[in-house]
Design an enzyme around this catalytic site. Structure first.
Site: not given
Ligand code: NAD
Ligand code: GLY
Length: 379
Positions: A159, A258, A283, A269, A243, A201, A137, A262, A254, A265
């Protein structure tokens, strides 16, 4: 490490009452993550007694120096780290990985004082955060983001979640970390395409919240592309501050505030969904083209003049990002937008600029306007 260099670190508070935490932005100070983790943990009931960590990372990141550096830094503050290395890439953000991490936690006899550490990009952050949110939990979560996207977006705000085979990010929770430690030097090893995706971004923050920041990005584009430490620290810090401010006002998405995050997006998306998630458009690339399309939509509503779209397109192109797409059917994009999470009562809602630095959530765009913009985007 010379003091003057360390003093340039940036501290961004995320003021969320009992869930408040700090984002610390540094360059070239991997050892600093240990003391940072210790004090962030000590500020919480669960973290005070923390002596063990599950460190989750992916194969790309584990192949660099960051994993041993992280283990050593935690070890020096009395936290023994057990590493788990998962395959890199979006497919890792799935239920099977969650089960694997639950098994690891069980094997190490984790309790509520065990910290879960996400060392990697957004995939590792979202997955690890989801495991931290749900095991026993809720376990303390420490974010050590290493991609630009994770540093400016996914590691801040709580998130967390995973994908189902047919639905991205559908399973999730809100679970704030105890702290976010960012070392922008990790960006030196990031592949150029991943850096560009993170920059989409970064540009987004300028359009939605901060026209002066947008202007700085225009002026400092070359230093950013050259990955100069000071430039990276400054843009990452600024994005985290922006952010954090949004998240502090609408932690659980809500009030509609926030949702400003988007921008770009809704179309973005749809581009990803229609093009497929196999890498044709990553993305950030889809969001870049989506931001341009959504600016065109704002122009059609009379909200902005063409100069805003022009400045945005020029900056995105400077960063090597697409401002249009080819080979996609605009009708399929329209269908995909019908499934957007922001929609209400069957109407597609967009976040659109009223001016550079200010956006609003609206359902004022007519289907004809949307079709015209998507047709132009796909030409
Ligand atoms: P990712 O985690 O796949 O990283 C991108 C690539 O870079 C991967 O191949 C990883 O191994 C590599 N990498 C990471 N750091 C590195 C470094 N320092 N040196 C070399 N390679 C490195 O993707 P991302 O673009 O970081 O994140 C995308 C994800 O984030 C998606 O799943 C998306 O849905 C999520 N996301 C979440 C939120 C949120 O608020 N939670 C917001 C935006 C995106
Ligand atoms: N990436 C969108 C959010 O964090 O709300």
């Amino acid at each position: 490490m010379p003091d003057a260099y360390l003093s340039q670190e940036i501290r961004v508070p995320v003021p969320l009452g009992p869930r408040a935490y700090e984002v610390r932005v540094t360059s070239g100070d991997p050892g600093g993550s240990g003391p940072f983790a210790r004090s962030a943990l000590d500020a919480t009931w669960a973290g005070k007694a923390c002596r063990a960590a599950l460190i989750v990372t992916d194969r790309n990141v584990a192949g660099l120096d960051y994993l041993p550096a992280c283990r050593a830094a935690l070890d020096r503050v009395g936290i023994e780290g057990r590493p788990v290395v998962l395959p890199a890439g979006e497919p890792t953000k799935c239920l099977e990985s969650v089960v694997k991490l639950y098994d690891e936690l069980t094997a190490m006899r984790a309790d509520r004082h065990t910290v879960v550490v996400a060392l990697g990009g957004g995939v590792i952050g979202d997955l690890t955060g989801f495991v931290a949110a749900t095991y026993a939990r809720g376990l303390p979560l420490l974010m050590l983001p290493t991609s630009l996207l994770a540093q400016v977006d996914s590691s801040v705000g709580g998130k967390v979640g995973i994908n189902l085979p047919r639905a991205k990010n559908l399973i999730g929770a809100f679970h704030q970390p105890v702290g976010v430690w960012i070392d922008t030097e990790t960006l030196n090893s990031l592949p150029a395409r991943e850096l560009r995706c993170g920059l989409a971004e970064v540009v987004k923050y300028g359009v939605i919240l901060d026209a002066a920041f947008f202007g700085e990005l225009e002026t400092r584009a070359q230093s950013i592309l050259d990955r100069r430490g000071e430039a990276l620290r400054s843009i990452v810090g600024r994005c985290c501050r922006l952010k954090a401010d949004v998240v502090a006002k609408d932690e659980r998405d809500e009030t509609g505030l926030r949702a400003v995050l988007n921008f770009g997006h809704t179309v973005g998306h749809a581009i990803e969904a229609v093009a497929g998630y196999d890498g044709a458009y990553q993305h950030g690339e889809a969001v870049a083209a989506g931001m341009v399309a959504e600016c065109h939509l704002a122009e059609r509503l009379g909200w902005i003049g063409p100069e805003v779209t022009l400045r945005l397109s020029r900056l995105l192109e400077r960063f090597g990002l697409p401002v249009a797409i080819s080979g996609l059917d605009p009708n399929r994009l329209t269908d995909a937008m019908g499934r957007d999470k922001k929609n209400q009562r069957g109407k597609v809602r967009f976040v659109l600029p009223r001016a550079l630095g200010h956006v609003e959530l609206t359902d004022a765009a007519s289907p004809d306007d949307v079709h015209a913009v998507l047709t132009a985007l796909c030409k």
